[in-house]
Motif scaffolding. Structure first.
Motif, PDB file in Angstrom:
ATOM      1  N   UNK A  97       0.857  -1.186   0.000  1.00 48.40           N
ATOM      2  CA  UNK A  97       0.000   0.000   0.000  1.00 48.40           C
ATOM      3  C   UNK A  97       0.893   1.236   0.000  1.00 48.40           C
ATOM      4  N   UNK A  98       0.724   2.054  -1.031  1.00 49.29           N
ATOM      5  CA  UNK A  98       1.480   3.296  -1.159  1.00 49.29           C
ATOM      6  C   UNK A  98       0.504   4.456  -0.982  1.00 49.29           C
ATOM      7  N   UNK A  99       0.788   5.325  -0.033  1.00 47.53           N
ATOM      8  CA  UNK A  99      -0.020   6.535   0.161  1.00 47.53           C
ATOM      9  C   UNK A  99       0.641   7.676  -0.592  1.00 47.53           C
ATOM     10  N   UNK A 100      -0.175   8.495  -1.223  1.00 52.29           N
ATOM     11  CA  UNK A 100       0.335   9.636  -1.984  1.00 52.29           C
ATOM     12  C   UNK A 100      -0.503  10.873  -1.667  1.00 52.29           C
ATOM     13  N   UNK A 101      -0.084  11.985  -2.227  1.00 49.12           N
ATOM     14  CA  UNK A 101      -0.873  13.207  -2.055  1.00 49.12           C
ATOM     15  C   UNK A 101      -2.208  13.047  -2.786  1.00 49.12           C
ATOM     16  N   UNK A 102      -3.260  13.693  -2.309  1.00 56.32           N
ATOM     17  CA  UNK A 102      -4.573  13.570  -2.952  1.00 56.32           C
ATOM     18  C   UNK A 102      -4.520  13.886  -4.451  1.00 56.32           C
ATOM     19  N   UNK A 103      -5.187  13.037  -5.217  1.00 54.26           N
ATOM     20  CA  UNK A 103      -5.287  13.250  -6.656  1.00 54.26           C
ATOM     21  C   UNK A 103      -4.110  12.736  -7.471  1.00 54.26           C
ATOM     22  N   UNK A 104      -3.140  12.098  -6.833  1.00 56.58           N
ATOM     23  CA  UNK A 104      -1.934  11.677  -7.562  1.00 56.58           C
ATOM     24  C   UNK A 104      -1.755  10.166  -7.657  1.00 56.58           C
ATOM     25  N   UNK A 105      -2.583   9.415  -6.988  1.00 58.45           N
ATOM     26  CA  UNK A 105      -2.375   7.965  -6.905  1.00 58.45           C
ATOM     27  C   UNK A 105      -2.439   7.281  -8.268  1.00 58.45           C
ATOM     28  N   UNK A 106      -3.331   7.682  -9.125  1.00 59.92           N
ATOM     29  CA  UNK A 106      -3.447   7.007 -10.418  1.00 59.92           C
ATOM     30  C   UNK A 106      -2.209   7.220 -11.281  1.00 59.92           C
ATOM     31  N   UNK A 107      -1.617   8.399 -11.217  1.00 60.66           N
ATOM     32  CA  UNK A 107      -0.384   8.647 -11.978  1.00 60.66           C
ATOM     33  C   UNK A 107       0.762   7.793 -11.450  1.00 60.66           C
ATOM     34  N   UNK A 108       0.869   7.685 -10.135  1.00 56.92           N
ATOM     35  CA  UNK A 108       1.925   6.857  -9.532  1.00 56.92           C
ATOM     36  C   UNK A 108       1.681   5.383  -9.865  1.00 56.92           C
ATOM     37  N   UNK A 109       0.438   4.940  -9.793  1.00 57.03           N
ATOM     38  CA  UNK A 109       0.108   3.546 -10.129  1.00 57.03           C
ATOM     39  C   UNK A 109       0.457   3.245 -11.584  1.00 57.03           C
ATOM     40  N   UNK A 110       0.142   4.156 -12.476  1.00 58.31           N
ATOM     41  CA  UNK A 110       0.473   3.959 -13.894  1.00 58.31           C
ATOM     42  C   UNK A 110       1.985   3.879 -14.103  1.00 58.31           C
ATOM     43  N   UNK A 111       2.740   4.670 -13.360  1.00 59.47           N
ATOM     44  CA  UNK A 111       4.202   4.641 -13.467  1.00 59.47           C
ATOM     45  C   UNK A 111       4.759   3.315 -12.938  1.00 59.47           C
ATOM     46  N   UNK A 112       4.172   2.798 -11.863  1.00 60.71           N
ATOM     47  CA  UNK A 112       4.591   1.490 -11.337  1.00 60.71           C
ATOM     48  C   UNK A 112       4.288   0.409 -12.377  1.00 60.71           C
ATOM     49  N   UNK A 113       3.110   0.456 -12.976  1.00 67.63           N
ATOM     50  CA  UNK A 113       2.747  -0.509 -14.013  1.00 67.63           C
ATOM     51  C   UNK A 113       3.715  -0.441 -15.200  1.00 67.63           C
ATOM     52  N   UNK A 127      -7.624   7.762  -5.136  1.00 68.36           N
ATOM     53  CA  UNK A 127      -7.323   9.190  -5.089  1.00 68.36           C
ATOM     54  C   UNK A 127      -5.965   9.436  -4.453  1.00 68.36           C
ATOM     55  N   UNK A 128      -5.728   8.808  -3.293  1.00 70.19           N
ATOM     56  CA  UNK A 128      -4.463   9.020  -2.589  1.00 70.19           C
ATOM     57  C   UNK A 128      -3.836   7.707  -2.107  1.00 70.19           C
ATOM     58  N   UNK A 129      -4.303   6.591  -2.652  1.00 68.00           N
ATOM     59  CA  UNK A 129      -3.801   5.285  -2.242  1.00 68.00           C
ATOM     60  C   UNK A 129      -3.617   4.386  -3.452  1.00 68.00           C
ATOM     61  N   UNK A 130      -2.475   3.680  -3.475  1.00 69.33           N
ATOM     62  CA  UNK A 130      -2.189   2.713  -4.529  1.00 69.33           C
ATOM     63  C   UNK A 130      -2.049   1.347  -3.873  1.00 69.33           C
ATOM     64  N   UNK A 131      -2.721   0.354  -4.425  1.00 74.96           N
ATOM     65  CA  UNK A 131      -2.565  -1.024  -3.997  1.00 74.96           C
ATOM     66  C   UNK A 131      -1.757  -1.738  -5.068  1.00 74.96           C
ATOM     67  N   UNK A 132      -0.598  -2.283  -4.681  1.00 73.86           N
ATOM     68  CA  UNK A 132       0.242  -3.047  -5.592  1.00 73.86           C
ATOM     69  C   UNK A 132       0.087  -4.519  -5.206  1.00 73.86           C
ATOM     70  N   UNK A 133      -0.361  -5.320  -6.151  1.00 77.56           N
ATOM     71  CA  UNK A 133      -0.599  -6.734  -5.891  1.00 77.56           C
ATOM     72  C   UNK A 133       0.549  -7.531  -6.498  1.00 77.56           C
ATOM     73  N   UNK A 134       1.225  -8.298  -5.642  1.00 73.99           N
ATOM     74  CA  UNK A 134       2.368  -9.090  -6.093  1.00 73.99           C
ATOM     75  C   UNK A 134       2.057 -10.578  -5.963  1.00 73.99           C
ATOM     76  N   UNK A 135       2.856 -11.383  -6.629  1.00 74.73           N
ATOM     77  CA  UNK A 135       2.637 -12.827  -6.598  1.00 74.73           C
ATOM     78  C   UNK A 135       2.972 -13.437  -5.239  1.00 74.73           C
ATOM     79  N   UNK A 136       4.027 -12.920  -4.572  1.00 74.91           N
ATOM     80  CA  UNK A 136       4.450 -13.484  -3.281  1.00 74.91           C
ATOM     81  C   UNK A 136       4.828 -12.376  -2.304  1.00 74.91           C
TER      82      UNK A 136
END
Length: 156
Positions: A97-113, A127-136
């Motif tokens: 779980x990555x917390x970000x400033x409001x309104x920026x989570x989707x941009x950060x998630x897209x960059x991680x992808x 809006x301000x939270x990214x969930x990264x799902x990993x295999x392990x």
């Protein structure tokens, strides 16, 4: 063509995990993995991957590594977004779980992808939270470590 794609994938892995400053260092690492490459081939591969040379600055004291290293453009975009927007990071089992400033989570998630880390199944950006799902859980540990490291670094 398959061999080239495998080599490009190996170069990405090397660049992601090591500080490579010269083509000679990259050739040496590729040879350790069984690739027989020339400087001209590696030069074309660097161009095809869009590798950039960056100088890394670590921490608030702005301590430079003193040399430029190769980096992938998608890593540089992610590093920039994390420096600007990441607030915190935590994990449980195979979820990060990555917390970000409001309104920026989707941009950060897209960059991680865009980085396409192996065994990262995907991200969900609110809006301000990214969930990264990993295999392990081990992959989740790697992601936490890598994102934290990228956030601590800046480039010149």
């Amino acid at each position: 063509m398959r061999i080239k794609q495998e080599r490009l994938s190996a170069i990405k892995q090397i660049i992601e995990t090591m500080n490579i400053s010269t083509q000679e260092e990259l050739i040496s690492e590729l040879e350790k993995q069984g690739y027989d490459v020339t400087q001209a081939t590696v030069s074309r591969d660097i161009s095809d991957l869009g590798l950039q040379k960056v100088k890394i600055i670590k921490g608030k004291a702005a301590v430079s590594t003193g040399r430029q290293i190769y980096s992938l453009p998608e890593i540089e975009r992610l590093r920039s977004l994390l420096n600007e927007f990441m607030v915190s990071i935590d994990k449980t089992d195979n979820l990060v779980v990555v917390k970000s400033h409001p309104g920026t989570a989707q941009a950060v998630a897209a960059a991680i992808d865009a980085v396409k880390w192996h065994n990262v199944l995907g991200t969900v950006g609110g809006d301000d939270t990214i969930l990264v799902i990993t295999r392990t859980s081990d992959v989740a540990d790697f992601i936490v470590e890598r994102l934290s490291k990228l956030r601590e670094e800046k480039t010149l």
